[in-house]
Motif scaffolding. Sequence first.
Motif, PDB file in Angstrom:
ATOM      1  N   GLY A  60      -0.168  -4.677  18.246  1.00  6.86           N
ATOM      2  CA  GLY A  60      -1.457  -4.545  17.549  1.00  6.86           C
ATOM      3  C   GLY A  60      -1.419  -4.114  16.197  1.00  6.86           C
ATOM      4  O   GLY A  60      -0.399  -4.434  15.367  1.00  6.86           O
ATOM      5  N   CYS A  61      -2.581  -4.234  15.810  1.00  2.52           N
ATOM      6  CA  CYS A  61      -2.680  -4.117  14.045  1.00  2.52           C
ATOM      7  C   CYS A  61      -4.018  -3.428  13.725  1.00  2.52           C
ATOM      8  O   CYS A  61      -5.185  -3.892  14.251  1.00  2.52           O
ATOM      9  CB  CYS A  61      -2.656  -5.435  13.518  1.00  2.52           C
ATOM     10  SG  CYS A  61      -2.835  -5.572  11.744  1.00  2.52           S
ATOM     11  N   LEU A  62      -3.746  -2.503  12.667  1.00  2.14           N
ATOM     12  CA  LEU A  62      -4.781  -1.770  12.247  1.00  2.14           C
ATOM     13  C   LEU A  62      -6.232  -2.781  11.474  1.00  2.14           C
ATOM     14  O   LEU A  62      -7.326  -2.432  11.649  1.00  2.14           O
ATOM     15  CB  LEU A  62      -4.501  -0.921  11.297  1.00  2.14           C
ATOM     16  CG  LEU A  62      -3.599   0.184  11.835  1.00  2.14           C
ATOM     17  CD1 LEU A  62      -3.076   1.591  10.759  1.00  2.14           C
ATOM     18  CD2 LEU A  62      -4.283   1.179  12.921  1.00  2.14           C
TER      19      LEU A  62
ATOM     20  N   GLN B 248       8.920  -6.711  10.595  1.00  2.00           N
ATOM     21  CA  GLN B 248       8.596  -8.151  10.396  1.00  2.00           C
ATOM     22  C   GLN B 248       7.044  -8.400  10.477  1.00  2.00           C
ATOM     23  O   GLN B 248       6.244  -8.923   9.690  1.00  2.00           O
ATOM     24  CB  GLN B 248       9.156  -8.910  11.537  1.00  2.00           C
ATOM     25  CG  GLN B 248      10.553  -9.471  11.499  1.00  2.00           C
ATOM     26  CD  GLN B 248      11.235  -9.968  12.254  1.00  2.00           C
ATOM     27  OE1 GLN B 248      11.397 -11.417  12.480  1.00  2.00           O
ATOM     28  NE2 GLN B 248      11.890  -9.134  13.215  1.00  2.00           N
ATOM     29  N   HIS B 249       6.370  -7.525  11.203  1.00  4.28           N
ATOM     30  CA  HIS B 249       4.834  -7.501  11.316  1.00  4.28           C
ATOM     31  C   HIS B 249       4.266  -6.907  10.056  1.00  4.28           C
ATOM     32  O   HIS B 249       3.527  -7.662   9.350  1.00  4.28           O
ATOM     33  CB  HIS B 249       4.316  -6.452  12.507  1.00  4.28           C
ATOM     34  CG  HIS B 249       2.904  -6.349  12.722  1.00  4.28           C
ATOM     35  ND1 HIS B 249       2.084  -6.686  13.860  1.00  4.28           N
ATOM     36  CD2 HIS B 249       2.148  -5.784  11.692  1.00  4.28           C
ATOM     37  CE1 HIS B 249       0.954  -6.310  13.567  1.00  4.28           C
ATOM     38  NE2 HIS B 249       0.930  -5.849  12.212  1.00  4.28           N
ATOM     39  N   GLU B 250       4.918  -5.906   9.523  1.00  4.27           N
ATOM     40  CA  GLU B 250       4.259  -5.522   8.302  1.00  4.27           C
ATOM     41  C   GLU B 250       4.615  -6.200   7.079  1.00  4.27           C
ATOM     42  O   GLU B 250       3.746  -6.547   6.318  1.00  4.27           O
ATOM     43  CB  GLU B 250       5.002  -4.291   7.854  1.00  4.27           C
ATOM     44  CG  GLU B 250       4.505  -2.765   8.998  1.00  4.27           C
ATOM     45  CD  GLU B 250       3.117  -2.996   9.141  1.00  4.27           C
ATOM     46  OE1 GLU B 250       2.387  -3.054   8.436  1.00  4.27           O
ATOM     47  OE2 GLU B 250       2.800  -2.310  10.458  1.00  4.27           O
TER      48      GLU B 250
ATOM     49  N   ASP C 283       4.978  -9.554   7.224  1.00  6.00           N
ATOM     50  CA  ASP C 283       4.005 -10.659   7.284  1.00  6.00           C
ATOM     51  C   ASP C 283       2.521 -10.451   6.361  1.00  6.00           C
ATOM     52  O   ASP C 283       2.189 -11.225   5.857  1.00  6.00           O
ATOM     53  CB  ASP C 283       3.514 -10.933   8.738  1.00  6.00           C
ATOM     54  CG  ASP C 283       4.566 -11.768   9.517  1.00  6.00           C
ATOM     55  OD1 ASP C 283       5.454 -12.390   8.774  1.00  6.00           O
ATOM     56  OD2 ASP C 283       4.347 -12.292  10.580  1.00  6.00           O
ATOM     57  N   HIS C 284       2.215  -9.281   6.290  1.00  8.02           N
ATOM     58  CA  HIS C 284       0.960  -8.755   5.861  1.00  8.02           C
ATOM     59  C   HIS C 284       0.962  -9.048   4.261  1.00  8.02           C
ATOM     60  O   HIS C 284       0.051  -9.312   3.465  1.00  8.02           O
ATOM     61  CB  HIS C 284       0.764  -7.548   5.908  1.00  8.02           C
ATOM     62  CG  HIS C 284       0.019  -7.130   7.124  1.00  8.02           C
ATOM     63  ND1 HIS C 284      -1.301  -7.399   7.489  1.00  8.02           N
ATOM     64  CD2 HIS C 284       0.404  -6.269   8.293  1.00  8.02           C
ATOM     65  CE1 HIS C 284      -1.588  -7.267   8.972  1.00  8.02           C
ATOM     66  NE2 HIS C 284      -0.520  -6.166   9.384  1.00  8.02           N
ATOM     67  N   LEU C 285       2.332  -9.238   3.788  1.00  7.60           N
ATOM     68  CA  LEU C 285       2.486  -9.453   2.373  1.00  7.60           C
ATOM     69  C   LEU C 285       2.421 -10.911   1.903  1.00  7.60           C
ATOM     70  O   LEU C 285       2.417 -11.292   0.916  1.00  7.60           O
ATOM     71  CB  LEU C 285       3.933  -8.813   1.942  1.00  7.60           C
ATOM     72  CG  LEU C 285       4.173  -7.428   2.336  1.00  7.60           C
ATOM     73  CD1 LEU C 285       5.589  -6.899   2.020  1.00  7.60           C
ATOM     74  CD2 LEU C 285       3.198  -6.503   1.633  1.00  7.60           C
TER      75      LEU C 285
HETATM   76 NI    NI Z   1      -0.928  -5.179  10.997  1.00  2.88          NI
END
Ligand code: NI
Length: 180
Positions: free
Chosen positions: A102-104, A144-146, A148-150
């Motif tokens: 999930g993602c905020l 890896q999820h976090e 990716d936001h970069l």
């Molecule tokens: Ni996220």
Amino acid sequence: MTIRTIIRMGHPSLRTSASQFPEKDINTPRFRTLIQDMRDTLHAAGGIGLAAPQINEMVQVAIIEIDEGPSRYGDLGAVEFSVFVNPRVTVLKSETKGYWEGCLSVPGLRGFVNRPQAIQVDYLDAEGCAQQRRFSGFAATVVQHEFDHLIGKLYIDHIEDPALLSFEAEFEQFHLSAQD
Ligand code: NI
């Protein structure tokens, strides 16, 4: 204490690569304020990780903090509060495992994503010291999820089976018990 607005899918900043954070600016008041704002915002949202672009700060900074015990992602292994500046990921083993992410910035949805489960991260910590750390299992997925936001990516980009993208209520009704 400053809770910042978390921008949501559709905002162009979430699809833009962030700049490297200047090493000389680590541990300046501006940097410490950014980190504190991110942590306050993460706690207020009840999340486990946040990247600076999610509060529309286009720098390569991410935080992760997973407490012991139940969370919105189930009972997870704890990861102490960690700050990652200009991180680089090296995949150590190519075998992947899937989790319902999930993602905020994508509120209300869950999606099943496969990612490598053994990675090494090279980064600068909150004091500007070079660090190298290995992550496995769910923590490797979160990292890896976090990160990716970069680089302007979202977890939904990695969903291989669109049938495994679900609203949270339907996820709990139809998919949660099917998890291993
Ligand atoms: Ni996220």
